[in-house]
Scaffold this motif. Structure first.
Motif, PDB file in Angstrom:
ATOM      1  N   GLU A   1       0.823  -1.213   0.000  1.00 13.81           N
ATOM      2  CA  GLU A   1       0.000   0.000   0.000  1.00 13.81           C
ATOM      3  C   GLU A   1       0.860   1.268   0.000  1.00 13.81           C
ATOM      4  N   GLU A   2       1.964   1.217   0.742  1.00 14.00           N
ATOM      5  CA  GLU A   2       2.828   2.391   0.894  1.00 14.00           C
ATOM      6  C   GLU A   2       3.772   2.577  -0.290  1.00 14.00           C
ATOM      7  N   GLY A   3       3.762   1.615  -1.228  1.00 11.96           N
ATOM      8  CA  GLY A   3       4.630   1.723  -2.387  1.00 11.96           C
ATOM      9  C   GLY A   3       6.087   1.415  -2.099  1.00 11.96           C
ATOM     10  N   VAL A   4       6.359   0.683  -1.024  1.00 12.28           N
ATOM     11  CA  VAL A   4       7.740   0.317  -0.690  1.00 12.28           C
ATOM     12  C   VAL A   4       8.352  -0.525  -1.803  1.00 12.28           C
ATOM     13  N   ALA A   5       7.579  -1.473  -2.316  1.00 17.32           N
ATOM     14  CA  ALA A   5       8.021  -2.342  -3.417  1.00 17.32           C
ATOM     15  C   ALA A   5       6.787  -3.031  -3.973  1.00 17.32           C
ATOM     16  N   ASP A   6       6.950  -3.680  -5.133  1.00 17.92           N
ATOM     17  CA  ASP A   6       5.814  -4.424  -5.662  1.00 17.92           C
ATOM     18  C   ASP A   6       5.727  -5.791  -4.993  1.00 17.92           C
ATOM     19  N   ALA A   7       4.643  -6.510  -5.292  1.00 17.11           N
ATOM     20  CA  ALA A   7       4.385  -7.779  -4.597  1.00 17.11           C
ATOM     21  C   ALA A   7       5.506  -8.778  -4.814  1.00 17.11           C
ATOM     22  N   ALA A   8       5.987  -8.879  -6.043  1.00 21.26           N
ATOM     23  CA  ALA A   8       7.019  -9.875  -6.343  1.00 21.26           C
ATOM     24  C   ALA A   8       8.302  -9.578  -5.579  1.00 21.26           C
ATOM     25  N   ASP A   9       8.692  -8.296  -5.483  1.00 19.05           N
ATOM     26  CA  ASP A   9       9.928  -7.966  -4.787  1.00 19.05           C
ATOM     27  C   ASP A   9       9.786  -8.137  -3.272  1.00 19.05           C
ATOM     28  N   ILE A  10       8.618  -7.817  -2.744  1.00 20.55           N
ATOM     29  CA  ILE A  10       8.394  -8.057  -1.308  1.00 20.55           C
ATOM     30  C   ILE A  10       8.512  -9.550  -1.008  1.00 20.55           C
ATOM     31  N   ASP A  11       7.903 -10.377  -1.850  1.00 20.69           N
ATOM     32  CA  ASP A  11       7.983 -11.818  -1.638  1.00 20.69           C
ATOM     33  C   ASP A  11       9.411 -12.335  -1.800  1.00 20.69           C
ATOM     34  N   THR A  12      10.130 -11.809  -2.792  1.00 22.29           N
ATOM     35  CA  THR A  12      11.501 -12.260  -3.020  1.00 22.29           C
ATOM     36  C   THR A  12      12.398 -11.911  -1.838  1.00 22.29           C
ATOM     37  N   ALA A  13      12.102 -10.813  -1.157  1.00 25.24           N
ATOM     38  CA  ALA A  13      12.867 -10.472   0.046  1.00 25.24           C
ATOM     39  C   ALA A  13      12.814 -11.595   1.072  1.00 25.24           C
ATOM     40  N   MET A  14      11.667 -12.266   1.147  1.00 20.48           N
ATOM     41  CA  MET A  14      11.521 -13.337   2.138  1.00 20.48           C
ATOM     42  C   MET A  14      11.986 -14.695   1.607  1.00 20.48           C
ATOM     43  N   THR A  15      11.765 -14.961   0.314  1.00 21.01           N
ATOM     44  CA  THR A  15      12.168 -16.272  -0.217  1.00 21.01           C
ATOM     45  C   THR A  15      13.682 -16.383  -0.342  1.00 21.01           C
TER      46      THR A  15
ATOM     47  N   GLY B   1      15.966 -13.853   0.917  1.00 19.50           N
ATOM     48  CA  GLY B   1      16.637 -13.288   2.082  1.00 19.50           C
ATOM     49  C   GLY B   1      16.478 -14.115   3.339  1.00 19.50           C
ATOM     50  N   TYR B   2      15.335 -14.777   3.486  1.00 21.02           N
ATOM     51  CA  TYR B   2      15.050 -15.526   4.715  1.00 21.02           C
ATOM     52  C   TYR B   2      14.729 -16.993   4.464  1.00 21.02           C
ATOM     53  N   ARG B   3      14.888 -17.425   3.222  1.00 20.88           N
ATOM     54  CA  ARG B   3      14.694 -18.829   2.859  1.00 20.88           C
ATOM     55  C   ARG B   3      13.268 -19.327   3.096  1.00 20.88           C
TER      56      ARG B   3
END
Length: 274
Positions: A198-212, A214-216
């Protein structure tokens, strides 16, 4: 450890069909109850499709399954699992029905967030109820969350642990608390991901990739929400907000998508196109 000889599943939607698949594959005779012939036919097709896929991949079908519309078919079950939508009144009605038609069975609820103790109040004997929270998609998920209510006897907890081993899965045991362990943590992460979107920090794919990456995490929080169902996540978030406060308030983007019928994979669109 082995699974029960005869298992009932009340509700043949995605979760119920997946639970039936798991027990049939492990050796149980599984009876699924659905409301009406159309729903029963759809449930039958779901189960047959996933079992056929498992067998094509080399799995051995050691049990059997049937889908019926008469709850009386559950009367000889050792275990009956409720797998209807996450509405406390509906679950209470179904649990009471199960207790009546299957007087000798242990009863489990597949709720992902509702109070086991509150649901147990629907039963003449609340000590028959335990939480068995399976994860979607059930056939490939390794975890079952065993939820212990105040009136759940230790003997039933130990039986449940054995059933999970018989399914080839791993259990965790948690006490009855809002959201248990898995939903509380999973929803908290997903709601924060939605706020970032909502805040425009990143798109959905990049937010998800941060966790897949970055955090496995095997799947990111927004894609996981699509798989679970945005309507399901909204209902859980609203329940947790009532129980635990504003930190679980659903973001507007979630409310808007549910109102627009964008429920995730099951509708073809959520945070992703399917």
């Amino acid at each position: 450890m082995t699974v029960p000889a005869h298992v009932g599943v009340y509700g043949g939607g995605r979760m119920g069909a997946g639970i039936a698949h798991a027990f049939a594959l492990a050796g149980s005779a599984v009876t699924v109850v659905e409301n009406g012939e159309d729903a029963a036919a759809a449930a039958r097709e779901r189960i047959m499709a996933t079992l056929a896929k498992a067998q094509a991949n080399g799995a051995e079908l050691r049990g059997s399954h049937s889908v019926v519309t008469d709850p009386a078919a559950l009367r000889d079950c050792v275990l009956v699992i409720e797998a209807v939508p996450e509405l406390i009144e509906l679950k209470g009605e179904v649990l009471a029905r199960i207790a009546h038609v299957a007087p000798g069975a242990a009863i489990a609820t597949n709720t992902s967030s509702l109070s086991i103790d509150a649901l147990a109040d629907a039963l003449p004997d609340p000590s028959r109820l335990i939480g068995l929270h399976f994860f979607n998609p059930v056939p490939v998920s390794d975890l079952v969350e065993i939820v212990v209510g105040a009136r759940t006897p230790e003997a039933l907890v130990e039986e449940a642990r054995g059933w999970v081993v018989g399914l080839g899965k791993t259990s965790i045991t948690v006490r009855d608390a809002p959201g248990f362990a898995s939903s509380r943590l999973g929803v908290a992460l997903a709601l924060e991901a939605m706020r970032m979107l909502e805040e425009g920090v990143a798109d959905a794919a990049d937010i998800d990739t941060a966790m897949t990456l970055g955090y496995r995490h095997p799947t990111g929080p927004l894609r996981t929400t699509d798989i679970v169902g945005l309507d399901v996540r909204l209902a859980i978030a609203e329940h947790l907000e009532r129980e635990l406060g504003a930190r679980f308030a659903p973001p507007q983007v979630l409310r808007d998508k549910v109102a627009a019928g964008e429920l995730g994979r099951k509708s073809g669109r959520g945070f992703y196109e399917w």
